[in-house]
Design a protein around this motif. Structure first.
Motif, PDB file in Angstrom:
ATOM      1  N   VAL A 137      29.074  41.639  39.975  1.00  0.00           N
ATOM      2  CA  VAL A 137      30.120  40.958  40.720  1.00  0.00           C
ATOM      3  C   VAL A 137      29.618  39.583  41.129  1.00  0.00           C
ATOM      4  O   VAL A 137      28.549  39.458  41.719  1.00  0.00           O
ATOM      5  CB  VAL A 137      30.506  41.763  41.990  1.00  0.00           C
ATOM      6  N   LYS A 138      30.381  38.572  40.794  1.00  0.00           N
ATOM      7  CA  LYS A 138      30.020  37.221  41.192  1.00  0.00           C
ATOM      8  C   LYS A 138      30.248  37.082  42.693  1.00  0.00           C
ATOM      9  O   LYS A 138      31.170  37.677  43.238  1.00  0.00           O
ATOM     10  CB  LYS A 138      30.873  36.213  40.432  1.00  0.00           C
ATOM     11  N   GLU A 188      31.579  34.887  44.484  1.00  0.00           N
ATOM     12  CA  GLU A 188      32.853  34.330  44.919  1.00  0.00           C
ATOM     13  C   GLU A 188      34.028  35.264  44.655  1.00  0.00           C
ATOM     14  O   GLU A 188      35.165  34.909  44.870  1.00  0.00           O
ATOM     15  CB  GLU A 188      33.103  32.965  44.270  1.00  0.00           C
ATOM     16  N   LYS A 189      33.760  36.468  44.194  1.00  0.00           N
ATOM     17  CA  LYS A 189      34.819  37.454  43.959  1.00  0.00           C
ATOM     18  C   LYS A 189      34.801  38.484  45.076  1.00  0.00           C
ATOM     19  O   LYS A 189      33.758  38.818  45.615  1.00  0.00           O
ATOM     20  CB  LYS A 189      34.640  38.130  42.609  1.00  0.00           C
ATOM     21  N   GLN A 243      41.013  43.661  35.728  1.00  0.00           N
ATOM     22  CA  GLN A 243      40.810  42.537  36.646  1.00  0.00           C
ATOM     23  C   GLN A 243      41.591  41.315  36.173  1.00  0.00           C
ATOM     24  O   GLN A 243      42.240  40.638  36.966  1.00  0.00           O
ATOM     25  CB  GLN A 243      39.331  42.214  36.740  1.00  0.00           C
ATOM     26  N   GLU A 253      44.744  39.525  38.112  1.00  0.00           N
ATOM     27  CA  GLU A 253      44.607  38.107  38.454  1.00  0.00           C
ATOM     28  C   GLU A 253      45.791  37.316  37.890  1.00  0.00           C
ATOM     29  O   GLU A 253      46.389  36.496  38.591  1.00  0.00           O
ATOM     30  CB  GLU A 253      43.286  37.564  37.892  1.00  0.00           C
TER      31      GLU A 253
END
Length: 129
Positions: free
Chosen positions: A62-63, A65-66, A93, A97
């Motif tokens: 998971v980045k 910023e997510k 995802q 989005e």
């Protein structure tokens, strides 16, 4: 077969036989996905903090910023989402989005800044906002 060998045949789940990767979450990194297809992890409680092991952020790609969030969908909507992911090779995802981004078009409320108190609470949890 049990009559010949004396060993009873193993029962095969028809869903597992037809869709061996169903329920396996693919990584956004395709090279990683091939290696993970066979090791879907069973949820086991982590005694330390009561979080299921499969839900720990340290174990996910998971980045920062997510944000991981949860919501309730109608059963029929969820089924269609899973069907598209399974048969269409789509990433859930990316579907969500795109759907939310399209929904926000023309909604002035989605562009309004949050009240400072609300934003401050969110930034405590998510400093990158």
């Amino acid at each position: 077969m049990a009559d010949i060998t004396g060993i009873p045949p193993q029962s095969i789940d028809p869903d597992q036989a037809l869709w061996p990767n169903a329920g396996t979450i693919r990584s956004s990194n395709q090279t990683n996905a091939a290696g993970q297809a066979g090791n879907a992890e069973k949820p086991t409680a982590n005694n330390k903090d009561g979080i299921y092991v499969k839900d720990r952020l340290e174990d996910k790609d998971v980045k920062p910023e997510k944000i991981i969030f949860s919501n309730k969908l109608e059963a029929s909507t969820y089924l269609k989402l899973q069907q598209l992911a399974t048969y269409g090779g789509e990433n859930i995802q990316e579907i969500l989005e795109a759907a939310l981004t399209a929904y926000f078009v023309g909604k002035e409320e989605a562009s309004r800044p949050l009240p400072p108190k609300v934003l401050a609470v969110l930034r405590k949890k998510y400093p990158f906002l």
